[in-house]
Scaffold this motif. Sequence first.
Motif, PDB file in Angstrom:
ATOM      1  N   SER A   1      42.374  58.229  70.064  1.00 42.72           N
ATOM      2  CA  SER A   1      43.785  58.470  70.368  1.00 42.72           C
ATOM      3  C   SER A   1      44.635  57.479  69.592  1.00 42.72           C
ATOM      4  CB  SER A   1      44.038  58.328  71.875  1.00 42.72           C
ATOM      5  OG  SER A   1      44.107  56.969  72.235  1.00 42.72           O
ATOM      6  N   ASP A   2      45.941  57.673  69.653  1.00 40.81           N
ATOM      7  CA  ASP A   2      46.830  56.753  68.941  1.00 40.81           C
ATOM      8  C   ASP A   2      46.960  55.416  69.671  1.00 40.81           C
ATOM      9  OD1 ASP A   2      49.937  58.475  69.900  1.00 40.81           O
ATOM     10  OD2 ASP A   2      48.370  57.492  71.074  1.00 40.81           O
ATOM     11  N   ARG A   3      46.239  55.248  70.764  1.00 37.45           N
ATOM     12  CA  ARG A   3      46.214  53.944  71.412  1.00 37.45           C
ATOM     13  C   ARG A   3      45.264  52.994  70.699  1.00 37.45           C
ATOM     14  NH1 ARG A   3      43.842  53.604  75.658  1.00 37.45           N
ATOM     15  NH2 ARG A   3      42.794  55.625  75.857  1.00 37.45           N
ATOM     16  N   PHE A   4      44.416  53.561  69.840  1.00 35.83           N
ATOM     17  CA  PHE A   4      43.434  52.771  69.102  1.00 35.83           C
ATOM     18  C   PHE A   4      43.969  52.472  67.706  1.00 35.83           C
ATOM     19  CE2 PHE A   4      39.399  52.940  71.565  1.00 35.83           C
ATOM     20  CZ  PHE A   4      39.834  53.721  72.614  1.00 35.83           C
ATOM     21  N   PHE A   5      43.852  51.209  67.332  1.00 34.07           N
ATOM     22  CA  PHE A   5      44.364  50.771  66.045  1.00 34.07           C
ATOM     23  C   PHE A   5      43.426  49.707  65.491  1.00 34.07           C
ATOM     24  CE2 PHE A   5      47.381  49.679  62.859  1.00 34.07           C
ATOM     25  CZ  PHE A   5      47.431  48.299  62.782  1.00 34.07           C
ATOM     26  N   ALA A   6      43.106  49.804  64.204  1.00 34.55           N
ATOM     27  CA  ALA A   6      42.231  48.806  63.590  1.00 34.55           C
ATOM     28  C   ALA A   6      42.862  48.292  62.319  1.00 34.55           C
ATOM     29  CB  ALA A   6      40.855  49.400  63.294  1.00 34.55           C
ATOM     30  N   GLU A   7      42.561  47.050  62.009  1.00 35.91           N
ATOM     31  CA  GLU A   7      43.077  46.455  60.776  1.00 35.91           C
ATOM     32  C   GLU A   7      42.066  45.477  60.210  1.00 35.91           C
ATOM     33  OE1 GLU A   7      46.744  44.538  61.824  1.00 35.91           O
ATOM     34  OE2 GLU A   7      45.775  43.012  63.057  1.00 35.91           O
ATOM     35  N   ARG A   8      42.220  45.237  58.924  1.00 39.11           N
ATOM     36  CA  ARG A   8      41.373  44.284  58.198  1.00 39.11           C
ATOM     37  C   ARG A   8      42.234  43.725  57.062  1.00 39.11           C
ATOM     38  NH1 ARG A   8      35.804  45.508  54.751  1.00 39.11           N
ATOM     39  NH2 ARG A   8      34.856  43.464  55.039  1.00 39.11           N
ATOM     40  N   PRO A   9      43.224  42.963  57.395  1.00 37.22           N
ATOM     41  CA  PRO A   9      44.298  42.628  56.438  1.00 37.22           C
ATOM     42  C   PRO A   9      43.867  41.889  55.178  1.00 37.22           C
ATOM     43  CG  PRO A   9      44.498  41.337  58.455  1.00 37.22           C
ATOM     44  CD  PRO A   9      43.461  42.359  58.710  1.00 37.22           C
ATOM     45  N   GLU A  10      42.836  41.075  55.263  1.00 40.95           N
ATOM     46  CA  GLU A  10      42.426  40.309  54.082  1.00 40.95           C
ATOM     47  C   GLU A  10      41.051  40.736  53.580  1.00 40.95           C
ATOM     48  OE1 GLU A  10      42.843  36.196  55.053  1.00 40.95           O
ATOM     49  OE2 GLU A  10      45.010  36.347  55.336  1.00 40.95           O
ATOM     50  N   GLY A  11      40.591  41.843  54.086  1.00 38.50           N
ATOM     51  CA  GLY A  11      39.328  42.379  53.601  1.00 38.50           C
ATOM     52  C   GLY A  11      38.094  41.685  54.133  1.00 38.50           C
ATOM     53  N   SER A  12      38.267  40.857  55.177  1.00 34.98           N
ATOM     54  CA  SER A  12      37.076  40.243  55.781  1.00 34.98           C
ATOM     55  C   SER A  12      37.086  40.551  57.284  1.00 34.98           C
ATOM     56  CB  SER A  12      37.007  38.751  55.483  1.00 34.98           C
ATOM     57  OG  SER A  12      38.189  38.095  55.910  1.00 34.98           O
ATOM     58  N   VAL A  13      37.673  39.674  58.079  1.00 34.45           N
ATOM     59  CA  VAL A  13      37.711  39.870  59.529  1.00 34.45           C
ATOM     60  C   VAL A  13      38.482  41.139  59.873  1.00 34.45           C
ATOM     61  CG1 VAL A  13      38.615  38.902  61.688  1.00 34.45           C
ATOM     62  CG2 VAL A  13      37.481  37.424  60.016  1.00 34.45           C
ATOM     63  N   SER A  14      37.980  41.850  60.877  1.00 30.67           N
ATOM     64  CA  SER A  14      38.662  43.059  61.346  1.00 30.67           C
ATOM     65  C   SER A  14      38.939  42.936  62.839  1.00 30.67           C
ATOM     66  CB  SER A  14      37.802  44.293  61.080  1.00 30.67           C
ATOM     67  OG  SER A  14      38.426  45.461  61.587  1.00 30.67           O
ATOM     68  N   THR A  15      40.020  43.570  63.251  1.00 25.69           N
ATOM     69  CA  THR A  15      40.381  43.613  64.663  1.00 25.69           C
ATOM     70  C   THR A  15      40.575  45.064  65.086  1.00 25.69           C
ATOM     71  OG1 THR A  15      41.512  41.489  64.475  1.00 25.69           O
ATOM     72  CG2 THR A  15      41.992  42.808  66.424  1.00 25.69           C
ATOM     73  N   LEU A  16      39.962  45.408  66.193  1.00 31.32           N
ATOM     74  CA  LEU A  16      40.179  46.723  66.811  1.00 31.32           C
ATOM     75  C   LEU A  16      41.042  46.482  68.045  1.00 31.32           C
ATOM     76  CD1 LEU A  16      39.498  49.789  67.065  1.00 31.32           C
ATOM     77  CD2 LEU A  16      37.563  49.100  68.498  1.00 31.32           C
ATOM     78  N   LYS A  17      42.187  47.124  68.067  1.00 27.22           N
ATOM     79  CA  LYS A  17      43.118  46.950  69.179  1.00 27.22           C
ATOM     80  C   LYS A  17      43.216  48.249  69.977  1.00 27.22           C
ATOM     81  CE  LYS A  17      45.852  43.510  66.683  1.00 27.22           C
ATOM     82  NZ  LYS A  17      47.162  43.128  66.113  1.00 27.22           N
ATOM     83  N   ILE A  18      43.180  48.099  71.260  1.00 27.08           N
ATOM     84  CA  ILE A  18      43.344  49.248  72.147  1.00 27.08           C
ATOM     85  C   ILE A  18      44.534  48.960  73.036  1.00 27.08           C
ATOM     86  CG2 ILE A  18      42.248  50.818  73.782  1.00 27.08           C
ATOM     87  CD1 ILE A  18      39.538  49.632  72.905  1.00 27.08           C
TER      88      ILE A  18
END
Lengths: 115, 114
Positions: free
Chosen positions: A62-79
């Motif tokens: 769903s659109d409640r889920f969002f992921a990012e990896r801004p510098e190409g290493s660490v990633s965050t999955l946000k709900i």
Amino acid sequence: GAGVSQSPRYKVAKRGQDVALRCDPISGHVSLFWYQQALGQGPEFLTYFQNEAQLDKSGLPSDRFFAERPEGSVSTLKIQRTQQEDSAVYLCASSLVRMVNTEAFFGQGTRLTVV
Amino acid sequence: ELKVEQNPLFLSMQEGKNYTIYCNYSTTSDRLYWYRQDPGKSLESLFVLLSNGAVKQEGRLMASLDTKARLSTLHITAAVHDLSATYFCAAVGYMGGGADGLTFGKGTHLIIQP
């Protein structure tokens, strides 16, 4: 680090709360994946990054889920606004290049329980 | 869309017996994995199979791949209690958005009775 590291290992959230799950892939790995594993089920694909680019997010439920990896290493999955059906283990995997060419390595996962 | 089916989903067997877990996948895949997962733990890679006819063995476990039949098997020989776990097969293929990633089967929950 030596392997894929995820934090926190366990997270209890009240329904409606926002959560952020972190993944530290193996250093130098280009590809990063997030999977969701419900109790008693196999992991299901959520999203894929190649370096900082999110190339596939077709599995996000769903659109409640969002992921990012801004510098190409660490990633965050946000709900956002967590629901009970979000309770699962969230697994992160990384591979050196494309998964069709190299092995993927999984982290230990974050077990999310929404109460 | 790649689909992966495992059977059986549940298996209870006695120590010393042999058994085979089957994994069928729906479209061409270049790489087939078998993973082991213990309760509360992550996925441990057991085998990676890359080509038709590939066979790999580690201890009491042997995996094989038939790309023409789109079938992989995991054979357990003379099972011991320590092999109790959930076993997943996973095939590399294109995800919904075009990236290649792993599609997993539902897993085989294996219980080995002393």
